[in-house]
Motif scaffolding. Structure first.
Motif, mmCIF file in Angstrom:
data_model
loop_
_atom_site.group_PDB
_atom_site.id
_atom_site.type_symbol
_atom_site.label_atom_id
_atom_site.label_comp_id
_atom_site.label_asym_id
_atom_site.label_seq_id
_atom_site.Cartn_x
_atom_site.Cartn_y
_atom_site.Cartn_z
ATOM 1 N N SER A 56 0.837 -1.200 0.000
ATOM 2 C CA SER A 56 0.000 0.000 0.000
ATOM 3 C C SER A 56 0.865 1.239 0.000
ATOM 4 O O SER A 56 1.893 1.298 0.639
ATOM 5 C CB SER A 56 -0.901 0.012 1.237
ATOM 6 O OG SER A 56 -1.754 -1.109 1.203
ATOM 7 N N GLY A 57 0.440 2.262 -0.730
ATOM 8 C CA GLY A 57 1.191 3.496 -0.804
ATOM 9 C C GLY A 57 2.063 3.574 -2.045
ATOM 10 O O GLY A 57 2.480 4.639 -2.447
ATOM 11 N N GLN A 58 2.351 2.430 -2.667
ATOM 12 C CA GLN A 58 3.130 2.434 -3.891
ATOM 13 C C GLN A 58 2.180 2.328 -5.073
ATOM 14 O O GLN A 58 1.329 1.463 -5.117
ATOM 15 C CB GLN A 58 4.107 1.265 -3.926
ATOM 16 C CG GLN A 58 5.203 1.360 -2.908
ATOM 17 C CD GLN A 58 6.132 0.165 -3.014
ATOM 18 O OE1 GLN A 58 5.840 -0.802 -3.680
ATOM 19 N NE2 GLN A 58 7.262 0.242 -2.319
ATOM 20 N N ARG A 59 2.328 3.246 -6.039
ATOM 21 C CA ARG A 59 1.470 3.251 -7.218
ATOM 22 C C ARG A 59 2.269 2.776 -8.413
ATOM 23 O O ARG A 59 3.444 3.049 -8.532
ATOM 24 C CB ARG A 59 0.931 4.642 -7.484
ATOM 25 C CG ARG A 59 -0.016 5.114 -6.412
ATOM 26 C CD ARG A 59 -0.640 6.402 -6.835
ATOM 27 N NE ARG A 59 -1.400 6.238 -8.046
ATOM 28 C CZ ARG A 59 -2.718 6.183 -8.093
ATOM 29 N NH1 ARG A 59 -3.408 6.275 -6.995
ATOM 30 N NH2 ARG A 59 -3.350 6.052 -9.230
ATOM 31 N N VAL A 60 1.580 2.099 -9.292
ATOM 32 C CA VAL A 60 2.187 1.684 -10.543
ATOM 33 C C VAL A 60 1.738 2.678 -11.596
ATOM 34 O O VAL A 60 0.559 2.899 -11.785
ATOM 35 C CB VAL A 60 1.740 0.255 -10.909
ATOM 36 C CG1 VAL A 60 2.327 -0.161 -12.224
ATOM 37 C CG2 VAL A 60 2.128 -0.706 -9.816
ATOM 38 N N GLY A 61 2.673 3.334 -12.256
ATOM 39 C CA GLY A 61 2.330 4.315 -13.280
ATOM 40 C C GLY A 61 2.222 5.708 -12.693
ATOM 41 O O GLY A 61 2.681 5.993 -11.592
ATOM 42 N N LEU A 62 1.599 6.597 -13.478
ATOM 43 C CA LEU A 62 1.472 7.994 -13.083
ATOM 44 C C LEU A 62 0.142 8.246 -12.390
ATOM 45 O O LEU A 62 -0.854 7.606 -12.710
ATOM 46 C CB LEU A 62 1.555 8.892 -14.320
ATOM 47 C CG LEU A 62 2.849 8.847 -15.111
ATOM 48 C CD1 LEU A 62 2.697 9.653 -16.385
ATOM 49 C CD2 LEU A 62 3.989 9.390 -14.289
ATOM 50 N N THR A 63 0.142 9.194 -11.497
ATOM 51 C CA THR A 63 -1.119 9.631 -10.909
ATOM 52 C C THR A 63 -1.822 10.514 -11.935
ATOM 53 O O THR A 63 -1.192 11.032 -12.858
ATOM 54 C CB THR A 63 -0.876 10.431 -9.618
ATOM 55 O OG1 THR A 63 -0.166 11.629 -9.937
ATOM 56 C CG2 THR A 63 -0.099 9.609 -8.595
ATOM 57 N N PRO A 64 -3.122 10.708 -11.819
ATOM 58 C CA PRO A 64 -3.822 11.576 -12.770
ATOM 59 C C PRO A 64 -3.258 12.993 -12.805
ATOM 60 O O PRO A 64 -3.155 13.595 -13.873
ATOM 61 C CB PRO A 64 -5.263 11.566 -12.257
ATOM 62 C CG PRO A 64 -5.402 10.260 -11.559
ATOM 63 C CD PRO A 64 -4.055 10.007 -10.939
ATOM 64 N N ARG A 65 -2.869 13.513 -11.667
ATOM 65 C CA ARG A 65 -2.297 14.862 -11.632
ATOM 66 C C ARG A 65 -0.974 14.914 -12.400
ATOM 67 O O ARG A 65 -0.712 15.849 -13.155
ATOM 68 C CB ARG A 65 -2.086 15.307 -10.190
ATOM 69 C CG ARG A 65 -1.389 16.666 -10.096
ATOM 70 C CD ARG A 65 -1.300 17.142 -8.701
ATOM 71 N NE ARG A 65 -2.578 17.764 -8.380
ATOM 72 C CZ ARG A 65 -2.931 18.170 -7.183
ATOM 73 N NH1 ARG A 65 -2.117 17.997 -6.173
ATOM 74 N NH2 ARG A 65 -4.087 18.731 -6.996
ATOM 75 N N GLN A 66 -0.124 13.902 -12.227
ATOM 76 C CA GLN A 66 1.138 13.859 -12.948
ATOM 77 C C GLN A 66 0.904 13.750 -14.451
ATOM 78 O O GLN A 66 1.593 14.397 -15.245
ATOM 79 C CB GLN A 66 1.988 12.685 -12.475
ATOM 80 C CG GLN A 66 2.547 12.843 -11.090
ATOM 81 C CD GLN A 66 3.204 11.568 -10.602
ATOM 82 O OE1 GLN A 66 2.838 10.469 -11.013
ATOM 83 N NE2 GLN A 66 4.171 11.718 -9.705
ATOM 84 N N ALA A 67 -0.067 12.942 -14.848
ATOM 85 C CA ALA A 67 -0.370 12.796 -16.274
ATOM 86 C C ALA A 67 -0.854 14.117 -16.863
ATOM 87 O O ALA A 67 -0.457 14.491 -17.974
ATOM 88 C CB ALA A 67 -1.424 11.711 -16.470
ATOM 89 N N ARG A 68 -1.690 14.836 -16.132
ATOM 90 C CA ARG A 68 -2.163 16.140 -16.621
ATOM 91 C C ARG A 68 -1.005 17.113 -16.770
ATOM 92 O O ARG A 68 -0.905 17.807 -17.773
ATOM 93 C CB ARG A 68 -3.203 16.723 -15.658
ATOM 94 C CG ARG A 68 -4.566 16.105 -15.800
ATOM 95 C CD ARG A 68 -5.614 16.905 -15.071
ATOM 96 N NE ARG A 68 -5.366 17.074 -13.649
ATOM 97 C CZ ARG A 68 -5.800 16.268 -12.704
ATOM 98 N NH1 ARG A 68 -6.507 15.207 -13.015
ATOM 99 N NH2 ARG A 68 -5.540 16.511 -11.431
ATOM 100 N N ARG A 69 -0.128 17.145 -15.791
ATOM 101 C CA ARG A 69 1.008 18.079 -15.859
ATOM 102 C C ARG A 69 1.944 17.741 -17.004
ATOM 103 O O ARG A 69 2.443 18.631 -17.697
ATOM 104 C CB ARG A 69 1.769 18.082 -14.538
ATOM 105 C CG ARG A 69 1.025 18.815 -13.473
ATOM 106 C CD ARG A 69 1.832 18.952 -12.221
ATOM 107 N NE ARG A 69 1.080 19.703 -11.224
ATOM 108 C CZ ARG A 69 1.406 19.773 -9.973
ATOM 109 N NH1 ARG A 69 2.477 19.150 -9.529
ATOM 110 N NH2 ARG A 69 0.667 20.467 -9.129
ATOM 111 N N ILE A 70 2.189 16.471 -17.226
ATOM 112 C CA ILE A 70 3.063 16.066 -18.321
ATOM 113 C C ILE A 70 2.468 16.485 -19.658
ATOM 114 O O ILE A 70 3.157 17.016 -20.525
ATOM 115 C CB ILE A 70 3.330 14.548 -18.276
ATOM 116 C CG1 ILE A 70 4.276 14.229 -17.126
ATOM 117 C CG2 ILE A 70 3.892 14.046 -19.596
ATOM 118 C CD1 ILE A 70 4.474 12.767 -16.886
#
Length: 122
Positions: free
Chosen positions: A34-48
């Motif tokens: 728990s706490g580890q994400r696979v891939g980008l968060t939605p906020r990171q994807a929007r910023r990219i």
């Protein structure tokens, strides 16, 4: 007395093994820790995508200036102006959470602008 103590110890040991087995099953069902994400968060994807569209907008502006320096044409301004507007639309779509749609529009629109430059402009 000795027999009851050894059975109590074996029951405690067996209970500890079962609880450890339950924890392993729970961890395997949860997937990654728990706490580890696979891939980008939605906020990171929007910023990219916002940064990508901004960089491409600047690149299109530079190409527009270079093309206008070599030949002045309304068609040049139209093609590259449409590409600049498209980059702005993608930035707004990304800000509002429509990142996949924005990515598709950016890719298709810029390929269309470059194809129009190659095919339509003398």
């Amino acid at each position: 007395m000795r027999g009851s103590q050894s059975t109590r110890e074996s029951q405690e040991f067996q209970g500890a093994r079962e609880s450890q087995g339950d924890q392993e099953v729970e961890e395997s069902l949860e997937g990654p820790v728990s706490g580890q994400r696979v891939g980008l968060t939605p906020r990171q994807a929007r910023r990219i995508r916002i940064v990508l569209a901004s960089v491409l907008m600047a690149a299109m502006a530079v190409v527009l200036v270079l093309r206008l320096a070599s030949r002045t044409s309304v068609l040049v301004v139209g093609v590259y102006g449409a590409a600049l507007v498209l980059c702005g639309v993608v930035i707004e779509l990304s800000r509002h959470g429509r990142t996949r749609l924005g990515t598709w529009l950016l890719g298709i629109g810029l390929v269309a602008a470059l194809a129009a430059d190659w095919l339509l402009l003398p």
